[in-house]
Design a protein around this motif. Structure first.
Motif, PDB file in Angstrom:
ATOM      1  N   UNK A 149       0.846  -1.297   0.023  1.00 21.45           N
ATOM      2  CA  UNK A 149      -0.016  -0.176  -0.044  1.00 21.45           C
ATOM      3  C   UNK A 149       0.787   1.298   0.051  1.00 21.45           C
ATOM      4  N   UNK A 150       1.929   1.333  -0.933  1.00 20.46           N
ATOM      5  CA  UNK A 150       2.464   2.527  -1.025  1.00 20.46           C
ATOM      6  C   UNK A 150       1.883   3.215  -2.126  1.00 20.46           C
ATOM      7  N   UNK A 151       1.636   4.646  -1.973  1.00 15.67           N
ATOM      8  CA  UNK A 151       0.794   5.550  -2.762  1.00 15.67           C
ATOM      9  C   UNK A 151       1.483   5.919  -4.177  1.00 15.67           C
ATOM     10  N   UNK A 152       0.901   5.924  -5.021  1.00 16.45           N
ATOM     11  CA  UNK A 152       1.656   6.045  -6.602  1.00 16.45           C
ATOM     12  C   UNK A 152       1.062   7.378  -7.140  1.00 16.45           C
ATOM     13  N   UNK A 153       0.146   7.977  -6.389  1.00 15.43           N
ATOM     14  CA  UNK A 153      -0.391   9.480  -6.640  1.00 15.43           C
ATOM     15  C   UNK A 153      -1.319   9.415  -7.680  1.00 15.43           C
ATOM     16  N   UNK A 154      -1.900   8.284  -8.209  1.00 19.48           N
ATOM     17  CA  UNK A 154      -2.945   8.070  -9.068  1.00 19.48           C
ATOM     18  C   UNK A 154      -4.264   7.924  -8.535  1.00 19.48           C
ATOM     19  N   UNK A 155      -4.906   8.816  -8.680  1.00 22.59           N
ATOM     20  CA  UNK A 155      -6.598   8.666  -8.147  1.00 22.59           C
ATOM     21  C   UNK A 155      -7.505   8.968  -9.344  1.00 22.59           C
ATOM     22  N   UNK A 156      -8.710   8.120  -9.250  1.00 31.52           N
ATOM     23  CA  UNK A 156      -9.499   8.083 -10.337  1.00 31.52           C
ATOM     24  C   UNK A 156     -10.987   8.333  -9.773  1.00 31.52           C
ATOM     25  N   UNK A 157     -11.515   9.653  -9.872  1.00 32.89           N
ATOM     26  CA  UNK A 157     -12.848   9.790  -9.149  1.00 32.89           C
ATOM     27  C   UNK A 157     -13.919   9.606 -10.422  1.00 32.89           C
ATOM     28  N   UNK A 158     -15.124   9.116  -9.903  1.00 33.93           N
ATOM     29  CA  UNK A 158     -16.254   8.821 -10.795  1.00 33.93           C
ATOM     30  C   UNK A 158     -17.649   9.316 -10.216  1.00 33.93           C
ATOM     31  N   UNK A 159     -18.186  10.281 -10.848  1.00 33.71           N
ATOM     32  CA  UNK A 159     -17.957  10.824 -11.966  1.00 33.71           C
ATOM     33  C   UNK A 159     -16.798  11.601 -11.997  1.00 33.71           C
ATOM     34  N   UNK A 160     -16.106  11.713 -13.243  1.00 34.37           N
ATOM     35  CA  UNK A 160     -14.973  12.680 -13.488  1.00 34.37           C
ATOM     36  C   UNK A 160     -15.328  14.290 -13.741  1.00 34.37           C
ATOM     37  N   UNK A 161     -14.288  14.998 -12.996  1.00 31.61           N
ATOM     38  CA  UNK A 161     -14.681  16.438 -13.254  1.00 31.61           C
ATOM     39  C   UNK A 161     -13.496  17.149 -13.775  1.00 31.61           C
ATOM     40  N   UNK A 162     -13.625  18.104 -14.266  1.00 27.54           N
ATOM     41  CA  UNK A 162     -12.495  18.790 -15.171  1.00 27.54           C
ATOM     42  C   UNK A 162     -11.481  19.224 -14.043  1.00 27.54           C
ATOM     43  N   UNK A 163     -11.814  19.473 -12.880  1.00 23.27           N
ATOM     44  CA  UNK A 163     -10.929  20.113 -11.616  1.00 23.27           C
ATOM     45  C   UNK A 163     -10.107  18.770 -11.205  1.00 23.27           C
ATOM     46  N   UNK A 164     -10.375  17.726 -11.394  1.00 23.77           N
ATOM     47  CA  UNK A 164      -9.667  16.364 -10.941  1.00 23.77           C
ATOM     48  C   UNK A 164      -8.179  16.584 -10.785  1.00 23.77           C
ATOM     49  N   UNK A 165      -7.962  16.703 -12.126  1.00 25.66           N
ATOM     50  CA  UNK A 165      -6.338  16.778 -12.295  1.00 25.66           C
ATOM     51  C   UNK A 165      -5.553  17.906 -11.356  1.00 25.66           C
ATOM     52  N   UNK A 166      -6.017  19.088 -11.333  1.00 27.09           N
ATOM     53  CA  UNK A 166      -5.447  20.105 -10.660  1.00 27.09           C
ATOM     54  C   UNK A 166      -5.230  19.806  -9.162  1.00 27.09           C
ATOM     55  N   UNK A 167      -6.432  19.348  -8.696  1.00 25.90           N
ATOM     56  CA  UNK A 167      -6.235  18.727  -7.396  1.00 25.90           C
ATOM     57  C   UNK A 167      -5.305  17.641  -6.960  1.00 25.90           C
ATOM     58  N   UNK A 168      -5.471  16.781  -7.979  1.00 29.16           N
ATOM     59  CA  UNK A 168      -4.555  15.510  -7.904  1.00 29.16           C
ATOM     60  C   UNK A 168      -3.041  15.762  -7.971  1.00 29.16           C
ATOM     61  N   UNK A 169      -2.538  16.772  -8.702  1.00 30.53           N
ATOM     62  CA  UNK A 169      -1.393  17.255  -9.142  1.00 30.53           C
ATOM     63  C   UNK A 169      -1.102  17.992  -7.560  1.00 30.53           C
ATOM     64  N   UNK A 170      -1.772  18.952  -7.112  1.00 31.93           N
ATOM     65  CA  UNK A 170      -1.504  19.596  -5.927  1.00 31.93           C
ATOM     66  C   UNK A 170      -1.486  18.648  -4.615  1.00 31.93           C
TER      67      UNK A 170
END
Length: 272
Positions: A149-170
């Protein structure tokens, strides 16, 4: 100075069932086949309240002795005070504890280990601490090491939202921040451990593993999401306005049972 980011026993208890579902049983069975015959000694690094022990002990032969290493004496005391899990053969495990900083882990501390384990640890260590852990494993332990369970930084939210990537990167940037003079590895931690084991001449097997959060455990989903978003906003204050709207939307979706998330981890097995 704190060894790693403080976590509460309440959060560890909340996530334990999903951790158990997420860890790789395939790698656990492979680790079991590598154990020497007779009594086994498992050293669990960053053991917290003992969730790795409770999950793994029933999958391994016995008799088993677990040595729980953590910097937080309250957590290891709680782990050792609970009901001990049974091994694969139905025998009770025994437990010893060690309270110390992982940066100070010495190869001698793992003397006699049949297996070294850790869960949700590598991403909250520094470069120095990851190197100390790998060095201790490869210098002294003639046994396998299983890191789950070492995190990779990849998160997938459903339903997707255009803002998901900005918050994932932050959020991922927040995972690699400096805290008290310690620069955390974040999602790079498991990759560093992988490389260091290979450089030491060990074999390594890595498998992607997953938290799958949704309506079956809304409490964990909401707690995880709030912590994920809070960390992102701490890293990027300029996202505050979008963050408030985004939180309200995701909270509404969760209450309706319309939100799910997949959080990607890596489980890693290394052996000489």
């Amino acid at each position: 100075m704190s060894e790693i980011i403080e976590v509460s026993s309440d959060w560890l208890a909340l996530r334990e069932q999903e951790d158990a579902r997420g860890r790789s049983r395939r790698l656990a069975r492979a680790a079991a086949r590598m154990l020497p015959p007779g009594p086994v000694v498992i050293h669990d690094l960053g053991s917290g309240t003992g969730s790795m022990m409770r999950w793994l002990a029933p999958l391994l032969p016995g008799p088993q002795t677990w040595v729980l290493h953590d910097w937080n004496p309250d957590l290891v005391e709680r782990a050792s005070a609970g009901v001990m899990p049974l091994d694969r053969d139905g025998r009770a495990t025994t437990v010893r504890t060690r309270t110390a900083l992982l940066a100070q882990l010495d190869p001698a501390d793992l003397e006699g280990a049949s297996l070294v384990t850790a869960s949700a640890l590598l991403d909250v260590l520094t470069d120095e601490e990851v190197r100390a852990v790998v060095r201790a494993c490869t210098t002294t332990a003639a046994s396998a090491a299983l890191f789950s369970l070492s995190v990779t930084g990849e998160v997938r939210l459903d339903p997707a939202d255009p803002r998901d990537e900005a918050f994932r990167t932050a959020f991922n940037a927040h995972q690699e921040r400096s805290v008290g003079g310690r620069r955390l590895m974040g999602p790079s931690g498991v990759a560093l451990a992988h490389r260091l084991f290979l450089e030491a001449g060990w074999k390594v097997r890595a498998i992607d593993t997953f938290w799958r959060l949704g309506r079956h455990d809304r409490g964990l989903l909401e707690e995880w999401f709030d912590g994920w978003l809070d960390a992102a906003l701490e890293q990027r204050a300029d996202l505050a306005v979008d963050g408030a709207e985004y939180r309200a939307l995701r909270s509404s979706q969760s209450r309706r049972g319309a939100l799910s998330a997949v959080v990607v981890h890596t489980d890693l097995l290394a052996w000489p």
